[in-house]
Enzyme design. Structure first.
Site, PDB file in Angstrom:
ATOM      1  N   PRO A 250      -5.624  16.727  -2.411  1.00  0.00           N
ATOM      2  CA  PRO A 250      -4.190  15.951  -1.019  1.00  0.00           C
ATOM      3  C   PRO A 250      -5.349  14.553  -0.302  1.00  0.00           C
ATOM      4  O   PRO A 250      -6.347  15.063   0.672  1.00  0.00           O
ATOM      5  CB  PRO A 250      -3.580  17.220  -0.246  1.00  0.00           C
ATOM      6  CG  PRO A 250      -4.283  17.699   0.063  1.00  0.00           C
ATOM      7  CD  PRO A 250      -5.833  18.237  -1.037  1.00  0.00           C
TER       8      PRO A 250
ATOM      9  N   ARG B 280      -2.897  10.367   0.815  1.00  0.00           N
ATOM     10  CA  ARG B 280      -1.744  10.388   1.246  1.00  0.00           C
ATOM     11  C   ARG B 280      -1.065  11.443   1.830  1.00  0.00           C
ATOM     12  O   ARG B 280      -0.269  11.042   3.386  1.00  0.00           O
ATOM     13  CB  ARG B 280      -1.268   9.457   0.639  1.00  0.00           C
ATOM     14  CG  ARG B 280       0.101   9.143   0.723  1.00  0.00           C
ATOM     15  CD  ARG B 280       0.660   8.023  -0.603  1.00  0.00           C
ATOM     16  NE  ARG B 280      -0.718   7.402  -1.255  1.00  0.00           N
ATOM     17  CZ  ARG B 280      -0.842   6.666  -1.229  1.00  0.00           C
ATOM     18  NH1 ARG B 280      -0.358   4.786  -0.830  1.00  0.00           N
ATOM     19  NH2 ARG B 280      -1.447   5.868  -2.057  1.00  0.00           N
TER      20      ARG B 280
ATOM     21  N   CYS C  50      -4.243 -16.789   7.472  1.00  0.00           N
ATOM     22  CA  CYS C  50      -3.804 -18.442   6.763  1.00  0.00           C
ATOM     23  C   CYS C  50      -3.435 -17.963   5.016  1.00  0.00           C
ATOM     24  O   CYS C  50      -4.529 -18.510   4.664  1.00  0.00           O
ATOM     25  CB  CYS C  50      -4.889 -18.798   6.971  1.00  0.00           C
ATOM     26  SG  CYS C  50      -5.084 -20.128   8.898  1.00  0.00           S
ATOM     27  N   GLU C  51      -2.753 -17.393   4.894  1.00  0.00           N
ATOM     28  CA  GLU C  51      -2.449 -16.681   3.405  1.00  0.00           C
ATOM     29  C   GLU C  51      -0.621 -16.097   3.772  1.00  0.00           C
ATOM     30  O   GLU C  51      -0.109 -15.566   4.370  1.00  0.00           O
ATOM     31  CB  GLU C  51      -3.008 -15.389   2.878  1.00  0.00           C
ATOM     32  CG  GLU C  51      -4.598 -15.611   3.274  1.00  0.00           C
ATOM     33  CD  GLU C  51      -5.168 -15.710   2.250  1.00  0.00           C
ATOM     34  OE1 GLU C  51      -4.394 -16.160   1.164  1.00  0.00           O
ATOM     35  OE2 GLU C  51      -6.436 -16.069   2.185  1.00  0.00           O
TER      36      GLU C  51
ATOM     37  N   TYR D 204      -4.262   5.023   3.922  1.00  0.00           N
ATOM     38  CA  TYR D 204      -5.152   3.457   3.438  1.00  0.00           C
ATOM     39  C   TYR D 204      -4.353   2.599   4.692  1.00  0.00           C
ATOM     40  O   TYR D 204      -4.026   1.252   4.125  1.00  0.00           O
ATOM     41  CB  TYR D 204      -4.182   3.343   1.888  1.00  0.00           C
ATOM     42  CG  TYR D 204      -4.918   4.552   1.704  1.00  0.00           C
ATOM     43  CD1 TYR D 204      -6.126   4.495   0.776  1.00  0.00           C
ATOM     44  CD2 TYR D 204      -3.828   5.729   0.876  1.00  0.00           C
ATOM     45  CE1 TYR D 204      -6.435   6.218  -0.178  1.00  0.00           C
ATOM     46  CE2 TYR D 204      -3.992   6.593  -0.009  1.00  0.00           C
ATOM     47  CZ  TYR D 204      -6.030   6.630  -0.403  1.00  0.00           C
ATOM     48  OH  TYR D 204      -5.693   7.495  -0.788  1.00  0.00           O
TER      49      TYR D 204
END
EC number: 4.1.1.20
Length: 417
Positions: A272, A274, A341-342, A369
């Site tokens: 395990p 997450r 800048c996306e 994550y």
């Protein structure tokens, strides 16, 4: 248990107001709960009861040394996918003898170091890797414990980027190839066949794919017995999903009990990640500007996709809350966006919040994550991490400086010899 909750209209991390942490450590900031990590791990531990088992926390989910140390102190094992992760486990006080080494591209050097450290076993992903492990073990004159990762071709019905158990995925080998590999390994003087491993994906919220994969693995184990190849353990991988939005998650206790009922007395390994750290962390960011046009309202914050990439990478949902409930401010449906800048630089979209410039927004369920996938894109220093335990807290990773971003770089000098 929920370590992050509102008390008197203020968000707390265990017994500490999040606002206090922001004032002390600055923004953006990752905050983790020690109690929540311990609680989540013990859910797995208690579910196994007296059945022989080893919980190997998936280090890739969150590899901060403080997180690993908490788990090592509980007696946890670790699932690693690189030499760097193995070194982190050891630096945190973890036992290499409780480590399983997964991953499809183990290098000769990483195999050698893992053998020297005395890991529990390698989860072998290919025929070429099996040969490489045998070669390195031979050069060291040791026996390498191996478990072959079988790809059961089971659809986990999760995001395609985190699905790992289909034939089209790069992980593991088919049952037919695995049988051939087991036969070869059983004849080697430098390989010790000890288990079978499978892993079908991440963020899975239905038991059915897990049980389907288990039954296929048990069929192969029976076939191996007919070839006089007996295994010590079965590794059921990880992938148990958590609640980000409205997901109905599986009962870990019920799932583990079903596994135990099918495997008999065989030792069980689980990986395990997450489900141990996901809801044990939040990401907090400051509102720099509020910007509204005819069709959209933007809360522009100092956190960005380089800090928490899951929404941009997977279109993942994270609940977003103001750390202080209030009526003052502008109430609207906000897109929470960052300075990168996306157009994909967003942390949440269409969230009903009452906000002012300078407010702090907490992105919940960010312990897995989150930081581990962060980067320095746009030359942005990575943010600090803080661990909270009841009323105490400490910095477990410092904020990077701008100067640290280019300390390993040099200016090219075009010199003619």
């Amino acid at each position: 248990m929920n370590a992050f909750n509102f008390q008197n209209k203020n968000l707390y991390a265990e017994s500490v107001p999040v606002s206090d942490l922001m004032n002390l450590y600055g923004s953006p900031l990752y905050i983790y709960s020690k109690s929540q990590i311990e609680f989540n791990w013990k859910v797995f531990e208690n579910s196994f009861g007296a059945h022989p088992h080893l919980i190997c926390y998936a280090v890739k989910a969150n590899s901060n040394l403080a997180v690993l140390n908490i788990l090592a102190n509980l007696g946890s094992g670790f699932d690693i996918v690189s030499l760097g992760e193995l070194e982190r486990v050891i630096a945190s006080g973890g036992d290499p003898a409780k480590c399983v080494f997964s991953g499809v591209a183990k290098t000769e050097n990483s195999i050698r170091k893992a053998l020297e450290y005395g890991i529990y076993c390698f989860n072998v992903e290919s025929e070429g890797e099996l040969e490489q492990i045998e070669s390195v073990a031979s050069s060291l004159n040791v026996r390498a414990s191996i478990s072959i990762r079988v790809n059961p071709d089971v659809d986990a019905k999760t995001h395609p980027y985190i699905s790992t158990g289909l034939t089209e995925n790069k992980f593991g080998v088919s049952a037919e190839v695995a049988l051939s590999m087991y036969k070869k390994a059983s004849l080697s003087d430098y390989l010790d066949v000890c288990g079978l491993d499978y892993h079908i994906g991440s963020q899975i919220t239905d038991q059915s794919p897990f049980i389907e994969a288990l039954e296929k693995a048990l069929d192969l184990i029976e076939e191996l017995k007919s070839e006089n190849i007996d295994l010590d353990h079965i590794d059921i991988g990880g992938g148990v999903g958590i609640t980000y939005d409205q997901e109905k998650i599986i009962s870990i206790e019920d799932y583990i009990n079903r596994v135990i009922s099918k495997v008999g007395s065989m030792k069980i390994l689980a990986e395990p990640g997450r489900s141990i750290v996901g809801n044990a962390g939040i990401f907090v960011t400051k509102v720099e500007y509020l910007k509204q046009n005819d069709i959209k309202s933007f809360a522009i914050v100092d956190g960005a996709m380089n800090d928490l990439i899951r929404p941009a990478l997977y279109s993942s949902y994270h609940e977003a809350v103001s750390i202080q409930e209030k009526s003052k401010g502008v109430t609207d449906s906000w897109d929470i966006v960052g300075p990168v800048c996306e157009t994909s630089d967003f942390l949440a979209k269409d969230r009903e919040l009452t906000l002012e410039k300078g407010d702090y927004i907490a992105i919940l369920t960010a312990g897995a994550y989150g930081f581990v996938l962060s980067s320095n894109y746009n030359s942005r220093p990575r943010v600090p991490e803080v661990m909270v335990s009841e009323k105490s807290h400490s910095l477990v990773r410092k904020r990077e400086t701008i100067e640290s971003l280019f300390e390993n770089e040099t200016i090219f000098k075009d010199e003619v010899n």
